[in-house]
Structure formats: C-alpha cells, structure tokens
Write a protein that holds these residues in place. Structure first.
Motif, PDB file in Angstrom:
ATOM      1  N   PHE A 137       0.867  -1.175   0.000  1.00  0.00           N
ATOM      2  CA  PHE A 137       0.000   0.000   0.000  1.00  0.00           C
ATOM      3  C   PHE A 137       0.907   1.229   0.000  1.00  0.00           C
ATOM      4  O   PHE A 137       1.366   1.694   1.045  1.00  0.00           O
ATOM      5  N   CYS A 138       1.178   1.714  -1.177  1.00  0.00           N
ATOM      6  CA  CYS A 138       2.036   2.881  -1.362  1.00  0.00           C
ATOM      7  C   CYS A 138       1.234   3.938  -2.108  1.00  0.00           C
ATOM      8  O   CYS A 138       0.861   3.723  -3.267  1.00  0.00           O
ATOM      9  N   GLN A 139       0.972   5.040  -1.456  1.00  0.00           N
ATOM     10  CA  GLN A 139       0.101   6.069  -2.010  1.00  0.00           C
ATOM     11  C   GLN A 139       0.686   7.440  -1.708  1.00  0.00           C
ATOM     12  O   GLN A 139       0.754   7.851  -0.550  1.00  0.00           O
ATOM     13  N   TYR A 140       1.120   8.118  -2.739  1.00  0.00           N
ATOM     14  CA  TYR A 140       1.722   9.439  -2.583  1.00  0.00           C
ATOM     15  C   TYR A 140       0.710  10.381  -1.933  1.00  0.00           C
ATOM     16  O   TYR A 140      -0.396  10.574  -2.424  1.00  0.00           O
ATOM     17  N   SER A 141       1.084  10.966  -0.823  1.00  0.00           N
ATOM     18  CA  SER A 141       0.182  11.832  -0.077  1.00  0.00           C
ATOM     19  C   SER A 141       0.163  13.238  -0.655  1.00  0.00           C
ATOM     20  O   SER A 141       1.219  13.832  -0.913  1.00  0.00           O
ATOM     21  N   SER A 142      -1.018  13.768  -0.835  1.00  0.00           N
ATOM     22  CA  SER A 142      -1.141  15.151  -1.291  1.00  0.00           C
ATOM     23  C   SER A 142      -0.509  16.116  -0.292  1.00  0.00           C
ATOM     24  O   SER A 142      -0.074  17.208  -0.662  1.00  0.00           O
ATOM     25  N   ARG A 143      -0.408  15.678   0.958  1.00  0.00           N
ATOM     26  CA  ARG A 143       0.186  16.526   1.996  1.00  0.00           C
ATOM     27  C   ARG A 143       1.712  16.545   1.923  1.00  0.00           C
ATOM     28  O   ARG A 143       2.352  17.375   2.559  1.00  0.00           O
ATOM     29  N   TYR A 144       2.278  15.616   1.153  1.00  0.00           N
ATOM     30  CA  TYR A 144       3.733  15.587   1.028  1.00  0.00           C
ATOM     31  C   TYR A 144       4.251  16.791   0.236  1.00  0.00           C
ATOM     32  O   TYR A 144       5.370  17.262   0.473  1.00  0.00           O
ATOM     33  N   ASP A 145       3.473  17.298  -0.672  1.00  0.00           N
ATOM     34  CA  ASP A 145       3.874  18.497  -1.409  1.00  0.00           C
ATOM     35  C   ASP A 145       4.032  19.671  -0.451  1.00  0.00           C
ATOM     36  O   ASP A 145       4.987  20.450  -0.551  1.00  0.00           O
ATOM     37  N   SER A 146       3.100  19.801   0.481  1.00  0.00           N
ATOM     38  CA  SER A 146       3.215  20.855   1.494  1.00  0.00           C
ATOM     39  C   SER A 146       4.423  20.621   2.378  1.00  0.00           C
ATOM     40  O   SER A 146       5.147  21.561   2.734  1.00  0.00           O
ATOM     41  N   TYR A 147       4.654  19.338   2.724  1.00  0.00           N
ATOM     42  CA  TYR A 147       5.805  18.998   3.563  1.00  0.00           C
ATOM     43  C   TYR A 147       7.101  19.460   2.904  1.00  0.00           C
ATOM     44  O   TYR A 147       7.982  20.021   3.561  1.00  0.00           O
ATOM     45  N   LYS A 148       7.223  19.224   1.613  1.00  0.00           N
ATOM     46  CA  LYS A 148       8.445  19.599   0.900  1.00  0.00           C
ATOM     47  C   LYS A 148       8.610  21.117   0.803  1.00  0.00           C
ATOM     48  O   LYS A 148       9.716  21.607   0.549  1.00  0.00           O
ATOM     49  N   GLN A 149       7.531  21.835   1.067  1.00  0.00           N
ATOM     50  CA  GLN A 149       7.592  23.298   1.096  1.00  0.00           C
ATOM     51  C   GLN A 149       7.788  23.833   2.518  1.00  0.00           C
ATOM     52  O   GLN A 149       7.739  25.034   2.753  1.00  0.00           O
ATOM     53  N   GLY A 150       7.992  22.898   3.461  1.00  0.00           N
ATOM     54  CA  GLY A 150       8.248  23.296   4.839  1.00  0.00           C
ATOM     55  C   GLY A 150       7.029  23.365   5.722  1.00  0.00           C
ATOM     56  O   GLY A 150       7.117  23.807   6.872  1.00  0.00           O
ATOM     57  N   ILE A 151       5.878  22.957   5.210  1.00  0.00           N
ATOM     58  CA  ILE A 151       4.634  22.970   5.990  1.00  0.00           C
ATOM     59  C   ILE A 151       4.343  21.547   6.452  1.00  0.00           C
ATOM     60  O   ILE A 151       4.038  20.660   5.641  1.00  0.00           O
ATOM     61  N   ILE A 152       4.459  21.300   7.751  1.00  0.00           N
ATOM     62  CA  ILE A 152       4.264  19.951   8.285  1.00  0.00           C
ATOM     63  C   ILE A 152       2.819  19.794   8.739  1.00  0.00           C
ATOM     64  O   ILE A 152       2.424  20.312   9.792  1.00  0.00           O
ATOM     65  N   LEU A 153       2.043  19.102   7.939  1.00  0.00           N
ATOM     66  CA  LEU A 153       0.645  18.840   8.279  1.00  0.00           C
ATOM     67  C   LEU A 153       0.563  17.567   9.127  1.00  0.00           C
ATOM     68  O   LEU A 153       1.553  16.870   9.354  1.00  0.00           O
ATOM     69  N   ASN A 154      -0.656  17.272   9.599  1.00  0.00           N
ATOM     70  CA  ASN A 154      -0.839  16.169  10.548  1.00  0.00           C
ATOM     71  C   ASN A 154      -0.237  14.849  10.086  1.00  0.00           C
ATOM     72  O   ASN A 154       0.313  14.082  10.886  1.00  0.00           O
ATOM     73  N   ALA A 155      -0.329  14.540   8.789  1.00  0.00           N
ATOM     74  CA  ALA A 155       0.102  13.243   8.278  1.00  0.00           C
ATOM     75  C   ALA A 155       1.581  12.963   8.526  1.00  0.00           C
ATOM     76  O   ALA A 155       1.998  11.802   8.577  1.00  0.00           O
ATOM     77  N   PHE A 156       2.383  14.018   8.701  1.00  0.00           N
ATOM     78  CA  PHE A 156       3.824  13.861   8.884  1.00  0.00           C
ATOM     79  C   PHE A 156       4.299  14.434  10.218  1.00  0.00           C
ATOM     80  O   PHE A 156       5.459  14.792  10.368  1.00  0.00           O
ATOM     81  N   ASN A 157       3.389  14.455  11.186  1.00  0.00           N
ATOM     82  CA  ASN A 157       3.692  15.038  12.494  1.00  0.00           C
ATOM     83  C   ASN A 157       3.835  13.949  13.551  1.00  0.00           C
ATOM     84  O   ASN A 157       2.846  13.289  13.902  1.00  0.00           O
ATOM     85  N   PRO A 158       5.038  13.740  14.102  1.00  0.00           N
ATOM     86  CA  PRO A 158       5.217  12.688  15.108  1.00  0.00           C
ATOM     87  C   PRO A 158       4.459  12.958  16.405  1.00  0.00           C
ATOM     88  O   PRO A 158       4.161  12.018  17.149  1.00  0.00           O
ATOM     89  N   GLU A 159       4.159  14.220  16.682  1.00  0.00           N
ATOM     90  CA  GLU A 159       3.386  14.546  17.887  1.00  0.00           C
ATOM     91  C   GLU A 159       2.032  13.846  17.883  1.00  0.00           C
ATOM     92  O   GLU A 159       1.450  13.586  18.936  1.00  0.00           O
ATOM     93  N   LEU A 160       1.539  13.536  16.673  1.00  0.00           N
ATOM     94  CA  LEU A 160       0.218  12.918  16.534  1.00  0.00           C
ATOM     95  C   LEU A 160       0.309  11.419  16.268  1.00  0.00           C
ATOM     96  O   LEU A 160      -0.682  10.775  15.931  1.00  0.00           O
ATOM     97  N   SER A 161       1.505  10.854  16.415  1.00  0.00           N
ATOM     98  CA  SER A 161       1.743   9.419  16.194  1.00  0.00           C
ATOM     99  C   SER A 161       1.381   9.013  14.770  1.00  0.00           C
ATOM    100  O   SER A 161       0.685   8.006  14.540  1.00  0.00           O
ATOM    101  N   ASN A 162       1.859   9.795  13.816  1.00  0.00           N
ATOM    102  CA  ASN A 162       1.532   9.563  12.415  1.00  0.00           C
ATOM    103  C   ASN A 162       2.719   9.024  11.629  1.00  0.00           C
ATOM    104  O   ASN A 162       3.774   8.746  12.168  1.00  0.00           O
TER     105      ASN A 162
END
Length: 328
Positions: free
Chosen positions: A149-174
């Motif tokens: 199950f490999c699915q490119y996250s739409s939130r990864y584009d934001s991550y690469k721009q320096g915006i860490i959304l919930n999907a890539f936040n360890p504080e939320l156990s993600n």
C-alpha cells in the motif's frame, strides 16, 4: 437503534457517516469538536442534534450509547478510555493506539466497564476478506504473503515546502506505517497469527516520521513481505502465494477484485458483491455486536489488534521511530 456520538470532524468522519447511514439501527445524535465554529459547520452539514465543545460534557452525555473516534492517533487511547469510563461503547479508527502499552490500557478499560471496544480496520470485516479465508485452502500450503500500500500523499507536497501537516507530524503518532502499513499488517495477522519475528527498514523524514518502509515477517513455514509509503506510489496488486496457486488482491485496503490463479493457467474469480463505501461493514459489525451483547469482535479482536500493534512497535524500534506518546 444504537445512538452514536462522533469525535473528529475530518474527511474520514464524513466517509464513516455516509456509510453508517446505510446501516439499519444507526442514529447519529452528537458530535464533539474542540472549536465551536468547526463543530457547528459539521453539525449542520450532517444534521446532528447535539454539539459539544467540552470533552467532559460530551462523554457524560446521555444522548448517545456508542462513540466513533477519529481524532489524531495520539489522542485515541486517552479519549477512548474516558468514553469507556462513562459507559460508552467505542469504535476507534485505526491505528487504535500509539503503541501496545496504550492498547493494553484501553482493553483493561473495556473489561472494567463492560463495554465493547473495536478497532475500525475495515478491510478484515468486508465480504471479500471472508472469501479469502474460505478459499485459502485451494492454493495449498501458503509460502508467502505479499501486501503493498504505497500512495503518494497530497500533503507531502506541502511537507516539501516546509509545511508539516498532521500526516507527517510525530506529535500525533503519524507516518506511513501507522496510516497505510497497517492495512498490510492487519490482514496478515488475521489470517496467519503472530509472526516469529519481524525485520523492518524504511526512510525517515526530518519531521521524525517514516515516509515509507518495508517489513519482513517470518512464520514457521512461510514469510510475509509488506511495503508501505506516503511519498511514492505503487500499482502492484497484493497476493498470497501457495504451492497450488496464488490469491491476487487488486487493492489491499479495499479488497476488490479477488481471484485465484492456479498453476495450470485457470483463473477463478472469488470476489463477492460489496457496497461502494466499505466502511459500511465495520459499522454494521459493531452495531450487531452491541445488539448481541458481545464485548469483543472475533475478527478485529483484542488479540489481533495487540499483535498488529506489537509488530508496529518492533518495526518502529528498528527504524528508531519514537513518538512522544511512547515517552508518556
């Protein structure tokens, strides 16, 4: 009629409500939101009678019997235990907890309060999973389970721009394993039980979560290979390889288009009809358990959920992936 409260006002909750309203004996009567504005919008959107912005008032409410929890992963255990301590049955979105220690506390609370607790992992409750179980003997001794199950996250584009959304936040156990890898791990455990050991590798992101990874699980007479990712796509089907043939699964998270390919070249379609929104089956199963007075699912059982959590705990240990929830 089973009256539900909702914790979480995101897209997955929208999907759950859409599916649940197709289930007999489902009634949505309350929602909790941390903010009045967001809660009010969600309440109006789904025509929910009661809105709470205070969690203590929500769990003490007499307006619902069961709660669906779809908050960030790091909040699952605390909120579920609070709900169960107030006599509510709990359907908790996957992953059910941040780690095995939290899950044990949740199971203890369920026993203590005589309520139902179930992990909302939909695929193992679908008709096609039962079809896989019923037809597994046809492929002979199983030698390999492969799931991807490999699915490119739409939130990864934001991550690469320096915006860490919930999907890539360890504080939320993600991260990738908790979000997508579990869809590969849970069916393996439900079909074959606890592996002897696991080996894990992956790519860690600077935010502190895994972007992608692979897990090898060893059983006595077979092995399992699982791949998960939120930073790449894969178009491979999943399969269970036996000595007489293989069960091919087009998408492990949906369990659609299931067929057996035998060594002689013949193909048997073992797919069963399923509703389009497959979250229907987890709600249906959960409600049936409550109505029967049963306090544990035989499929998404405490034992299965615990094994899955232990596999992920060990895989995270090998990756060096630590959540704040692990340190509490």
């Amino acid at each position: 009629m089973i009256r539900f409260g909702i914790i979480g006002t995101n897209w997955i909750t929208d999907r759950l409500i859409d599916a649940a309203r197709q289930v007999d004996d489902f009634a949505l009567t309350a929602v909790y939101s941390r903010t009045e504005e967001q809660g009010k919008a969600f309440q109006e959107k789904h025509e929910i009678p009661h809105l709470y912005t205070n969690l203590q008032a929500f769990v003490a409410s007499t307006e619902f019997d069961a709660v669906y929890i779809a908050s960030p992963n790091s909040l699952h255990a605390e909120q579920a235990i609070l709900c169960m301590n107030h006599g509510k049955h709990v359907l908790c979105e996957k992953p059910i907890a941040s780690n095995a220690r939290e899950l044990k506390a949740m199971i203890d609370a369920a026993h203590r309060n005589n309520v139902l607790l179930m992990e909302a992992l939909k695929s193992t409750l679908q008709p096609n999973f039962k079809s896989i179980q019923d037809n597994l003997h046809k492929i002979g001794p199983v030698r390999r389970y492969f799931a991807s199950f490999c699915q490119y996250s739409s939130r990864y584009d934001s991550y690469k721009q320096g915006i860490i959304l919930n999907a890539f936040n360890p504080e939320l156990s993600n991260g990738s394993m908790m979000d997508l890898g579990i869809y590969c791990i849970y069916p393996m455990v439900a079909l074959f039980g606890k592996p002897e050991y696991v080996k894990a590798s992956g790519v860690m992101l600077e935010s502190g979560v895994d972007g992608e990874g692979s897990i090898l699980a060893k059983y006595k007479n077979m092995d399992a290979v699982m791949m998960h990712s939120k930073i790449t796509n894969s178009y491979l089907p999943s399969e269970i390889q036996g000595e007489n043939g293989s069960i091919i699964i087009s998408k492990i998270s949906q369990l659609t288009d299931i067929e057996i390919r035998y060594h002689d070249g013949t193909v048997e379609d073992i797919s069963l009809p399923q509703v389009s929104n497959t979250m229907y089956y987890e709600v249906q199963h959960f409600i049936e358990l409550i109505q029967k007075g049963e306090l544990e699912s035989a499929t998404n059982s405490f034992a299965n959920s615990m094994i899955v959590m232990e596999v992920m705990d060990e895989a995270r240990r090998q990756l060096g992936l630590v959540y704040p929830a692990d340190l509490r």
